[in-house]
Design a protein around this motif. Structure first.
Motif, PDB file in Angstrom:
ATOM      1  N   SER A 248       1.811   5.058  -7.984  1.00  0.00           N
ATOM      2  CA  SER A 248       1.886   3.781  -7.189  1.00  0.00           C
ATOM      3  C   SER A 248       1.725   2.617  -8.092  1.00  0.00           C
ATOM      4  N   SER A 249       2.011   1.590  -7.807  1.00  0.00           N
ATOM      5  CA  SER A 249       2.120   0.325  -8.532  1.00  0.00           C
ATOM      6  C   SER A 249       0.592  -0.268  -8.931  1.00  0.00           C
ATOM      7  N   LYS A 250      -0.421   0.311  -8.358  1.00  0.00           N
ATOM      8  CA  LYS A 250      -1.784  -0.569  -8.387  1.00  0.00           C
ATOM      9  C   LYS A 250      -1.903  -1.852  -8.310  1.00  0.00           C
ATOM     10  N   PHE A 251      -1.038  -2.507  -7.803  1.00  0.00           N
ATOM     11  CA  PHE A 251      -0.986  -3.988  -7.580  1.00  0.00           C
ATOM     12  C   PHE A 251      -2.017  -4.629  -6.829  1.00  0.00           C
ATOM     13  N   SER A 252      -2.496  -3.665  -5.967  1.00  0.00           N
ATOM     14  CA  SER A 252      -3.480  -4.156  -4.773  1.00  0.00           C
ATOM     15  C   SER A 252      -4.652  -4.961  -5.282  1.00  0.00           C
ATOM     16  N   ALA A 253      -5.294  -4.538  -6.285  1.00  0.00           N
ATOM     17  CA  ALA A 253      -6.643  -5.412  -6.783  1.00  0.00           C
ATOM     18  C   ALA A 253      -6.342  -6.776  -7.037  1.00  0.00           C
ATOM     19  N   TRP A 254      -5.321  -6.829  -7.798  1.00  0.00           N
ATOM     20  CA  TRP A 254      -4.919  -8.247  -8.352  1.00  0.00           C
ATOM     21  C   TRP A 254      -4.417  -8.947  -7.072  1.00  0.00           C
ATOM     22  N   LEU A 255      -3.391  -8.329  -6.146  1.00  0.00           N
ATOM     23  CA  LEU A 255      -3.177  -8.951  -4.954  1.00  0.00           C
ATOM     24  C   LEU A 255      -4.325  -9.456  -4.099  1.00  0.00           C
ATOM     25  N   ALA A 256      -5.466  -8.440  -4.174  1.00  0.00           N
ATOM     26  CA  ALA A 256      -6.771  -8.782  -3.245  1.00  0.00           C
ATOM     27  C   ALA A 256      -7.341 -10.157  -3.684  1.00  0.00           C
ATOM     28  N   ASN A 257      -7.444 -10.405  -4.946  1.00  0.00           N
ATOM     29  CA  ASN A 257      -8.237 -11.537  -5.696  1.00  0.00           C
ATOM     30  C   ASN A 257      -7.101 -12.595  -5.857  1.00  0.00           C
ATOM     31  N   GLY A 258      -6.018 -12.330  -5.590  1.00  0.00           N
ATOM     32  CA  GLY A 258      -4.878 -13.309  -6.165  1.00  0.00           C
ATOM     33  C   GLY A 258      -4.542 -13.540  -7.656  1.00  0.00           C
ATOM     34  N   CYS A 259      -4.838 -12.654  -8.364  1.00  0.00           N
ATOM     35  CA  CYS A 259      -4.474 -12.781  -9.716  1.00  0.00           C
ATOM     36  C   CYS A 259      -2.900 -12.695  -9.990  1.00  0.00           C
ATOM     37  N   ILE A 260      -2.487 -12.213  -8.923  1.00  0.00           N
ATOM     38  CA  ILE A 260      -0.867 -12.115  -8.575  1.00  0.00           C
ATOM     39  C   ILE A 260      -0.460 -12.615  -7.014  1.00  0.00           C
ATOM     40  N   SER A 261       0.541 -13.198  -6.906  1.00  0.00           N
ATOM     41  CA  SER A 261       1.012 -13.547  -5.656  1.00  0.00           C
ATOM     42  C   SER A 261       2.119 -12.245  -5.181  1.00  0.00           C
ATOM     43  N   ALA A 262       1.944 -12.189  -3.753  1.00  0.00           N
ATOM     44  CA  ALA A 262       3.091 -11.123  -3.299  1.00  0.00           C
ATOM     45  C   ALA A 262       4.312 -11.508  -3.711  1.00  0.00           C
ATOM     46  N   ARG A 263       4.632 -13.075  -3.638  1.00  0.00           N
ATOM     47  CA  ARG A 263       5.887 -13.451  -3.996  1.00  0.00           C
ATOM     48  C   ARG A 263       6.299 -13.276  -5.415  1.00  0.00           C
ATOM     49  N   GLN A 264       5.446 -13.263  -6.283  1.00  0.00           N
ATOM     50  CA  GLN A 264       5.888 -13.020  -7.607  1.00  0.00           C
ATOM     51  C   GLN A 264       6.139 -11.637  -7.984  1.00  0.00           C
ATOM     52  N   ILE A 265       5.488 -10.624  -6.967  1.00  0.00           N
ATOM     53  CA  ILE A 265       6.017  -9.127  -7.177  1.00  0.00           C
ATOM     54  C   ILE A 265       7.372  -9.276  -6.371  1.00  0.00           C
ATOM     55  N   TYR A 266       7.375  -9.805  -5.508  1.00  0.00           N
ATOM     56  CA  TYR A 266       8.922  -9.746  -4.661  1.00  0.00           C
ATOM     57  C   TYR A 266      10.000 -10.209  -5.508  1.00  0.00           C
ATOM     58  N   TRP A 267       9.658 -11.214  -6.367  1.00  0.00           N
ATOM     59  CA  TRP A 267      10.940 -11.712  -6.975  1.00  0.00           C
ATOM     60  C   TRP A 267      11.155 -11.092  -8.205  1.00  0.00           C
ATOM     61  N   ALA A 268       9.848 -10.378  -8.897  1.00  0.00           N
ATOM     62  CA  ALA A 268      10.270  -9.612  -9.987  1.00  0.00           C
ATOM     63  C   ALA A 268      11.102  -8.181  -9.581  1.00  0.00           C
ATOM     64  N   ILE A 269      10.802  -8.026  -8.471  1.00  0.00           N
ATOM     65  CA  ILE A 269      11.717  -6.865  -7.969  1.00  0.00           C
ATOM     66  C   ILE A 269      13.251  -7.095  -7.690  1.00  0.00           C
ATOM     67  N   LYS A 270      13.269  -8.311  -7.211  1.00  0.00           N
ATOM     68  CA  LYS A 270      14.787  -8.646  -6.916  1.00  0.00           C
ATOM     69  C   LYS A 270      15.525  -8.751  -8.262  1.00  0.00           C
ATOM     70  N   GLU A 271      14.752  -9.350  -9.024  1.00  0.00           N
ATOM     71  CA  GLU A 271      15.293  -9.633 -10.641  1.00  0.00           C
ATOM     72  C   GLU A 271      15.767  -8.177 -11.089  1.00  0.00           C
ATOM     73  N   PHE A 272      14.824  -7.281 -11.013  1.00  0.00           N
ATOM     74  CA  PHE A 272      14.992  -6.098 -11.407  1.00  0.00           C
ATOM     75  C   PHE A 272      16.254  -5.275 -10.753  1.00  0.00           C
ATOM     76  N   GLU A 273      16.200  -5.475  -9.556  1.00  0.00           N
ATOM     77  CA  GLU A 273      17.284  -4.925  -8.785  1.00  0.00           C
ATOM     78  C   GLU A 273      18.942  -5.677  -9.383  1.00  0.00           C
ATOM     79  N   ARG A 274      18.721  -7.126  -9.488  1.00  0.00           N
ATOM     80  CA  ARG A 274      19.891  -7.803 -10.181  1.00  0.00           C
ATOM     81  C   ARG A 274      20.564  -7.275 -11.393  1.00  0.00           C
ATOM     82  N   THR A 275      19.329  -7.035 -12.211  1.00  0.00           N
ATOM     83  CA  THR A 275      19.703  -6.744 -13.755  1.00  0.00           C
ATOM     84  C   THR A 275      19.680  -5.215 -14.072  1.00  0.00           C
ATOM     85  N   GLU A 276      19.011  -4.325 -13.209  1.00  0.00           N
ATOM     86  CA  GLU A 276      18.846  -2.907 -13.603  1.00  0.00           C
ATOM     87  C   GLU A 276      19.581  -2.193 -12.364  1.00  0.00           C
TER      88      GLU A 276
END
Ligand SMILES: Cc1cc2nc3c(=O)[nH]c(=O)nc-3n(C[C@H](O)[C@H](O)[C@H](O)COP(=O)(O)OP(=O)(O)OC[C@H]3O[C@@H](n4cnc5c(N)ncnc54)[C@H](O)[C@@H]3O)c2cc1C
Length: 436
Positions: A248-276
């Motif tokens: 699995s992605s293992k994003f949860s710990a960084w999401l929990a303390n806000g080292c990354i935003s859910a929006r950043q993950i969402y838009w990275a996936i959208k970029e991946f869907e567009r380019t890959e």
């Protein structure tokens, strides 16, 4: 940018430990005063609770220290100093306000009792002339963009998801620019594990979560999981796994303390869907991020009911509080090997898979009929990725006092046969204990 030099804006970082796509930081910059950041290691978070275990165990403590260290470095690159204290915010912040002329305090808006109480305590202690700016930043879908009133949030996840997907858009990302240098002497240091009451420890060699805290590590993981290895493209097939770093992605710990935003993950996936490529798996990770939002909206809707034994359903059961059974569950000494293996993993690493969490929680609440709040508090203590809304929301769900319309009980033997067919996972965590 020209800034007014006599007064400062204070950015109080809590569970939003990043600089990019940080709504609070962006808002603070618009106020046009030089910025000072603060992070408080709240001593209450490191105390032993009435259940007899620490509110935060060593795994999350270390991850937080790493995250704050990285935040400090990131802020330095923007010319923003980060003051760090091992002190309650309602004590540390008023002192800082006395030393510097602080006109505004910006922070993430919170909606659970402990957090809101701390904010109230602080407000009572600073000058009436200090303005508070509280902004939601922990959601994928901003509450202001959701068209239904919070009281009408659907109780069933699917209905919630469909409404949001149809009527709501994820906000775009924004970049935070470097500021003019300011002359402020910051001699504060980040507390180490010892100061927080722990000994140094080495990471277990077989942990499924060998990662460090911080925005830098979070971005590295996002790049690796999505773009470099393209593992996102298999997520739906692997997400029920139990072993290794990549099921699995293992994003949860960084999401929990806000080292990354859910929006950043969402838009990275959208970029991946567009380019890959785009498939069920790329969508499914977004689907899971909506689950995360769901429990935040449920907390927003029900307030303190999420911590109450009868939950949001006001459903009374004959909960037991047998200390021997609780102890056996915590230490991985129940009659169920699959439960024990998962609890061993949690105790030795601070990590447990989603499949594991569902099983051990169901066993605790439904099979042993133990007061689910004790299990939830144990998770709160041990989990690296503890998040108040996700933890209590999931526990309510599994215990039958939350949002599961089917009120299911897991058959842990069948689950073990299905998800750990050859017993590799159980062998890993149960065998190891014999030699340690
Ligand atoms: C009893 C119980 C307690 C839990 N406690 C927490 C907790 O304290 N903190 C936490 O972040 N998650 C919690 N979860 C949800 C879930 O188990 C973890 O988010 C997930 O295992 C983290 O691994 P991942 O990042 O690799 O997830 P992935 O499978 O890669 O999913 C991507 C992201 O979606 C979100 N997500 C996935 N499943 C869920 C879910 N069921 N509920 C909410 N969000 C979800 C997480 O943010 C996760 O990082 C709990 C689940 C249960 C059953």
């Amino acid at each position: 940018m020209q800034t007014k030099q006599n007064t400062y804006t204070l950015v109080w970082f809590t569970t939003n430990l990043r600089i990019q796509d940080n709504t609070v930081l962006a808002h603070a910059l618009k106020l046009n005063h030089p910025l000072i950041g603060i992070y408080c290691f709240d001593p209450r978070h490191y105390e032993t609770t009435t259940y007899g275990f620490k509110k935060t165990e060593k795994y999350r403590a270390r991850f937080t220290i790493e995250s704050v260290q990285d935040l400090k470095n990131q802020l330095e690159s923007l010319n923003i100093p980060l003051f760090t204290f091992y002190e309650k915010p309602e004590i540390a912040i008023p002192k800082l306000c006395k030393t510097y002329s602080i006109s505004d305090i910006c922070l993430q808006k919170e909606f659970t009792s402990e957090e809101t109480q701390t904010i109230q305590n602080l407000k009572a202690k600073v000058s009436k002339h200090t303005s508070f700016h509280e902004l939601y930043d922990q959601f994928l879908f901003h509450p202001d963009d959701v068209l239904i009133h919070v009281n009408n949030i659907p109780k069933v996840f699917t209905n919630f998801r469909k409404v949001l997907e149809k009527t709501c858009a994820v906000r775009s990302l924004f970049k935070i620019e470097k500021q003019d240098a300011i002359k402020i002497k910051n001699t504060t240091t980040i507390p180490n594990l010892k100061i927080l009451g722990f000994s140094e420890f080495t990471t277990h060699t077989q942990t499924a979560f060998p990662f460090s805290g911080g925005e830098t590590a979070a971005q590295n993981r996002l790049n690796t999981y999505v773009f470099e290895t393209k593992k996102i493209g298999f997520y739906k097939k692997t997400r029920n796994g139990l072993l290794g770093t990549d099921y699995s992605s293992k994003f949860s710990a960084w999401l929990a303390n806000g080292c990354i935003s859910a929006r950043q993950i969402y838009w990275a996936i959208k970029e991946f869907e567009r380019t890959e490529f785009k498939n069920e798996s790329t969508y499914w990770l977004i689907f899971e991020l909506i689950w995360r939002d769901f429990f935040k909206f449920i907390a927003l809707q029900h307030g303190n009911a999420i911590f109450k034994i009868d939950g949001i359903n006001q459903q009374s059961y004959n909960w037991k509080t047998n200390p021997t059974l609780i102890k056996k569950w915590c230490s991985g000494a129940t009659p169920e090997r699959f439960v024990n293996a998962n609890m061993m993993e949690l105790n030795k690493t601070g990590w447990m898979s989603n499949r594991g969490r569902q099983n051990v929680a169901s066993y605790f609440a439904k099979t042993l009929e133990l007061d689910w709040r004790v299990g939830a508090a144990y998770f709160e203590s041990l989990l690296i990725d503890y998040d108040v809304h996700s933890n209590y929301g999931n526990w309510l769900y599994v215990a039958g006092v939350g949002n599961d319309p089917r009120n299911r009980t897991f058959n842990v033997k069948l689950q073990a046969d299905r998800y750990d067919e050859h017993g590799k996972f159980q062998k890993q965590w149960l065998q190891n204990t014999l030699f340690e």
